[in-house]
Design a protein around this motif. Structure first.
Motif, mmCIF file in Angstrom:
data_model
loop_
_atom_site.group_PDB
_atom_site.id
_atom_site.type_symbol
_atom_site.label_atom_id
_atom_site.label_comp_id
_atom_site.label_asym_id
_atom_site.label_seq_id
_atom_site.Cartn_x
_atom_site.Cartn_y
_atom_site.Cartn_z
ATOM 1 N N GLY A 118 0.979 -1.022 -0.097
ATOM 2 C CA GLY A 118 -0.053 -0.070 0.668
ATOM 3 C C GLY A 118 0.852 1.293 -0.048
ATOM 4 O O GLY A 118 0.634 2.486 -0.847
ATOM 5 N N GLU A 119 1.860 1.123 0.771
ATOM 6 C CA GLU A 119 2.778 2.501 1.198
ATOM 7 C C GLU A 119 3.175 2.806 -1.047
ATOM 8 O O GLU A 119 3.424 3.824 -1.472
ATOM 9 N N ILE A 120 3.706 1.763 -1.490
ATOM 10 C CA ILE A 120 4.079 2.137 -2.802
ATOM 11 C C ILE A 120 3.219 2.325 -3.377
ATOM 12 O O ILE A 120 3.210 3.207 -4.658
ATOM 13 N N LEU A 121 1.629 1.781 -3.336
ATOM 14 C CA LEU A 121 0.802 1.976 -4.029
ATOM 15 C C LEU A 121 0.710 3.427 -4.204
ATOM 16 O O LEU A 121 0.068 4.148 -4.687
ATOM 17 N N ASP A 122 0.699 4.038 -3.256
ATOM 18 C CA ASP A 122 -0.058 5.768 -2.605
ATOM 19 C C ASP A 122 0.979 6.672 -2.999
ATOM 20 O O ASP A 122 0.267 7.525 -3.580
ATOM 21 N N THR A 123 2.091 6.344 -2.594
ATOM 22 C CA THR A 123 2.969 6.510 -3.791
ATOM 23 C C THR A 123 2.679 7.515 -4.792
ATOM 24 O O THR A 123 2.632 8.533 -5.419
ATOM 25 N N LEU A 124 2.508 6.458 -5.965
ATOM 26 C CA LEU A 124 2.590 6.336 -7.029
ATOM 27 C C LEU A 124 1.359 7.411 -7.431
ATOM 28 O O LEU A 124 1.458 7.827 -8.638
ATOM 29 N N ASP A 125 0.147 7.146 -6.092
ATOM 30 C CA ASP A 125 -1.223 7.787 -6.545
ATOM 31 C C ASP A 125 -1.017 9.099 -6.941
ATOM 32 O O ASP A 125 -1.214 9.990 -7.383
ATOM 33 N N GLU A 126 -0.279 9.326 -5.372
ATOM 34 C CA GLU A 126 0.213 11.149 -5.102
ATOM 35 C C GLU A 126 1.281 11.632 -5.979
ATOM 36 O O GLU A 126 1.073 13.057 -6.302
ATOM 37 N N LEU A 127 1.484 11.080 -7.012
ATOM 38 C CA LEU A 127 2.390 11.390 -7.679
ATOM 39 C C LEU A 127 2.237 11.562 -8.760
ATOM 40 O O LEU A 127 2.822 12.232 -10.036
ATOM 41 N N GLY A 128 0.563 11.044 -9.021
ATOM 42 C CA GLY A 128 -0.054 10.869 -10.426
ATOM 43 C C GLY A 128 1.109 10.074 -11.387
ATOM 44 O O GLY A 128 0.332 10.136 -12.250
ATOM 45 N N LEU A 129 1.627 8.696 -10.850
ATOM 46 C CA LEU A 129 1.659 7.940 -11.183
ATOM 47 C C LEU A 129 1.182 6.741 -11.758
ATOM 48 O O LEU A 129 1.032 6.012 -13.095
ATOM 49 N N ARG A 130 0.240 6.578 -11.449
ATOM 50 C CA ARG A 130 -1.154 5.179 -11.803
ATOM 51 C C ARG A 130 -0.893 4.634 -12.847
ATOM 52 O O ARG A 130 -1.125 3.341 -13.228
ATOM 53 N N ASP A 131 -1.809 6.102 -13.621
ATOM 54 C CA ASP A 131 -1.784 5.627 -15.006
ATOM 55 C C ASP A 131 -0.731 4.616 -16.101
ATOM 56 O O ASP A 131 -0.678 4.711 -16.946
ATOM 57 N N ASP A 132 0.537 5.540 -15.575
ATOM 58 C CA ASP A 132 2.157 5.432 -16.268
ATOM 59 C C ASP A 132 2.617 4.497 -15.992
ATOM 60 O O ASP A 132 3.626 4.650 -16.102
ATOM 61 N N THR A 133 2.202 3.549 -15.266
ATOM 62 C CA THR A 133 2.870 2.904 -14.489
ATOM 63 C C THR A 133 2.197 0.970 -14.750
ATOM 64 O O THR A 133 1.786 1.082 -13.976
ATOM 65 N N ILE A 134 3.336 0.564 -14.660
ATOM 66 C CA ILE A 134 3.049 -1.108 -14.676
ATOM 67 C C ILE A 134 3.000 -1.174 -13.201
ATOM 68 O O ILE A 134 4.338 -1.219 -13.145
ATOM 69 N N VAL A 135 2.324 -2.359 -12.386
ATOM 70 C CA VAL A 135 2.625 -2.878 -10.856
ATOM 71 C C VAL A 135 2.886 -4.498 -10.955
ATOM 72 O O VAL A 135 2.043 -4.901 -11.170
ATOM 73 N N ILE A 136 3.333 -5.296 -10.696
ATOM 74 C CA ILE A 136 3.857 -6.018 -10.986
ATOM 75 C C ILE A 136 3.302 -6.480 -9.386
ATOM 76 O O ILE A 136 5.025 -5.903 -8.500
ATOM 77 N N TRP A 137 2.949 -6.723 -8.651
ATOM 78 C CA TRP A 137 3.147 -8.012 -6.843
ATOM 79 C C TRP A 137 3.266 -9.909 -6.871
ATOM 80 O O TRP A 137 1.668 -10.544 -7.427
ATOM 81 N N THR A 138 4.242 -10.299 -6.889
ATOM 82 C CA THR A 138 4.425 -11.370 -6.615
ATOM 83 C C THR A 138 5.247 -12.359 -5.929
ATOM 84 O O THR A 138 5.790 -11.272 -4.897
ATOM 85 N N SER A 139 5.211 -13.230 -5.808
ATOM 86 C CA SER A 139 6.455 -13.892 -4.394
ATOM 87 C C SER A 139 7.322 -15.043 -5.299
ATOM 88 O O SER A 139 6.683 -14.922 -6.477
ATOM 89 N N ASP A 140 8.566 -15.400 -5.502
ATOM 90 C CA ASP A 140 9.982 -15.868 -6.265
ATOM 91 C C ASP A 140 9.762 -17.198 -5.461
ATOM 92 O O ASP A 140 10.111 -18.634 -6.501
ATOM 93 N N ASN A 141 8.386 -17.763 -4.667
ATOM 94 C CA ASN A 141 8.302 -19.352 -4.841
ATOM 95 C C ASN A 141 7.283 -19.393 -3.650
ATOM 96 O O ASN A 141 7.213 -18.609 -3.017
ATOM 97 N N GLY A 142 7.337 -20.952 -4.011
ATOM 98 C CA GLY A 142 5.975 -21.918 -2.611
ATOM 99 C C GLY A 142 6.935 -21.404 -1.276
ATOM 100 O O GLY A 142 7.734 -20.427 -0.486
ATOM 101 N N PRO A 143 6.096 -21.757 -0.174
ATOM 102 C CA PRO A 143 5.515 -21.839 1.444
ATOM 103 C C PRO A 143 7.148 -22.325 1.556
ATOM 104 O O PRO A 143 7.185 -22.934 1.431
ATOM 105 N N GLU A 144 7.747 -21.593 3.042
ATOM 106 C CA GLU A 144 8.523 -21.952 4.154
ATOM 107 C C GLU A 144 8.051 -23.637 4.348
ATOM 108 O O GLU A 144 6.407 -23.646 4.582
#
Length: 474
Positions: free
Chosen positions: A266-292
């Motif tokens: 949320g901190e990263i996404l809020d920053t993009l919104d505050e800077l007016g970059l939401r529409d100009d930014t591709i955001v990918i959120w994922t994990s590097d592998n399965g769980p512990e």
């Protein structure tokens, strides 16, 4: 007269140069920013939109909303350990090619400088590149993030359990690893910021975000496109939350960390919104592998079975959310196969960099699939390695295991006859076909295995521990 001609020629040259500068600036502004947030060892079933959230003791409203704002993949596949997944992301190549097939301790590892990384390609395309978090692709000069295409880096070079070493039984500081949080800029040797202790482990992801946000703000002010790679350390063991999140859920440390993970996104996404970059930014959120797998720190793969270090779906499938307003459909959910190597060529079509043509690239451009121009993925399957051996092959809704390995602490067993699983009817890979009714699947899959193995003869793999400089054999 000669002076006048020279003057006219000079003015014409200046005019052309000015036009090119303006055009280059305009093109740079047209390039979308790219932010990849990658958590460490988070199972498919942890966050709310994948069936976790409250069932795991913590709501994840930020990530659940991100899923609605973009596309959610149910069949995004990675490698089975940290180092291989990060190598596959950075190079678009199966880790067997790069000598990065496993996590190792105390020996030379990581990508040789001959490898071309996503960060280098973004940089060549005019992007500012920053990495903030865990690297795990090399910890010696020549193999740090800032040696591999990133303009700046803040974080840890290796695995997070190193933060725990100092507190373990009979730890000897004379011979034991003493990990540090480091920072660096391109062309300089990394400097030590602080010891990476358990106390620092609790703080590191908040510091990673502070650095990432500062980087994003600086590039926005400079009107420069950027690639920000933010590989967090959570929830890798020791799974301990930031002090601000201690007991925030009342459901234990793992739930507290899950709430923190959601907050950091949320901190990263809020920053993009505050800077007016939401529409100009591709955001990918994922994990590097399965769980512990380790008891006390273990996670869950939800619908699937297994933890990392295996060839089971719980090891290979991870959550994947992607948002690009107006370009990638919102609220879309797909079970089409995508592999982590696909991100490098897919982002090439967006950022305008050239995919290397002097080596084998295993990734496939998925832009038309991501943007909804086609409903199907451009990929039907891929080999699944554990270390240097192919343990399984996944093709369409089928999975064929050549080795059996149920968890990271057990011994692998070579199967005399491959196990065939239909992942639609047997998602937990518990009931291999013993009737012979699905043996038709073996010829097309084995044909693909042989074709893949032929490429290893065409381009011999780099071996683990290969030093720099590396030159591929002719």
């Amino acid at each position: 007269m000669k002076f006048r001609k020279a003057s006219l020629a000079l003015r014409a040259t200046i005019a052309i140069f000015s036009f090119l500068v303006i055009q280059t600036a305009a093109q740079a502004q047209d390039k979308p920013n790219v932010v990849i947030m990658m958590v460490d060892n988070l199972g498919w079933g942890e966050i709310g939109t994948y069936g976790g959230g409250l069932l795991r003791g913590a709501e994840t409203p930020v990530l659940d909303a991100l899923a609605e704002e973009g596309t959610k993949l149910l069949n995004f596949n990675v490698e089975n350990q940290c180092t291989p997944s990060r190598s596959a992301l950075m190079t678009g190549r199966h880790p067997i090619r790069s000598g990065t097939t496993r996590v190792v301790w105390g020996v030379l590892y990581g990508m040789v400088s001959w490898e071309v990384t996503m960060a280098e390609l973004f940089s060549d395309a005019g992007y500012a590149t920053g990495m903030f978090g865990k690297w795990h692709l090399g910890d010696v000069p020549g193999r740090f993030p800032t040696d591999q295409g990133f303009d700046e880096w803040y974080g840890v070079a290796n695995t997070t359990d190193e933060s725990w070493y100092r507190e373990q039984l009979q730890y000897d500081p004379e011979v034991g690893v003493q990990p540090f949080v480091q920072e660096a800029v391109k062309g300089e040797t990394p400097t030590t910021v602080a010891p990476y202790t358990v106390e620092k482990r609790r703080l590191i992801d908040s510091e990673v975000n502070e650095r990432a946000i500062d980087f994003i703000e600086r590039q926005a002010n400079a009107d420069k496109p950027f690639f920000a790679f933010i590989p967090y350390t959570q929830p890798h063991l020791p799974t301990l939350p930031h002090p601000d999140f201690e007991q925030i859920t009342g459901n234990g440390h793992y739930a507290d960390v899950l709430a923190e993970i959601d907050h950091r996104a949320g901190e990263i996404l809020d920053t993009l919104d505050e800077l007016g970059l939401r529409d100009d930014t591709i955001v990918i959120w994922t994990s590097d592998n399965g769980p512990e797998e380790a008891r006390g720190w273990h996670g869950t793969a939800g619908f699937w079975r297994g933890q990392y270090f295996t060839a089971l779906e719980g090891s290979m499938r991870t959550s994947f959310l992607v948002r690009w307003p107006g370009m990638i459909p919102a609220g879309r959910v797909s079970n089409e196969i995508v592999h982590i190597t696909d991100l490098l060529p897919t982002l090439a079509s967006i950022a305008g960099y050239e995919v290397p043509s002097d080596r084998i690239i295993d990734g496939i451009d998925q832009l038309d699939f991501f943007t909804g121009k086609q409903e199907t993925s451009n990929r039907e399957g891929f080999p699944i390695y554990v270390g240097d051996d192919i343990f399984a092959y996944k093709w369409r809704n089928w999975k064929v295991h050549f080795w059996q390995l149920d968890n990271m602490f057990s011994a692998a067993q070579k199967l005399n006859v491959p196990n065939v699983h239909n992942l639609l009817s047997d998602p937990k890979e518990l009931y291999p076909d013993r009737t012979g009714e699905t043996t038709w699947v073996l010829p097309p899959i084995l044909k693909r295995v042989v074709a893949h193995q032929a490429t290893l003869l065409q381009e011999p793999p780099i071996r683990l521990g290969t030093p720099d400089p590396y030159t591929p054999p002719e």
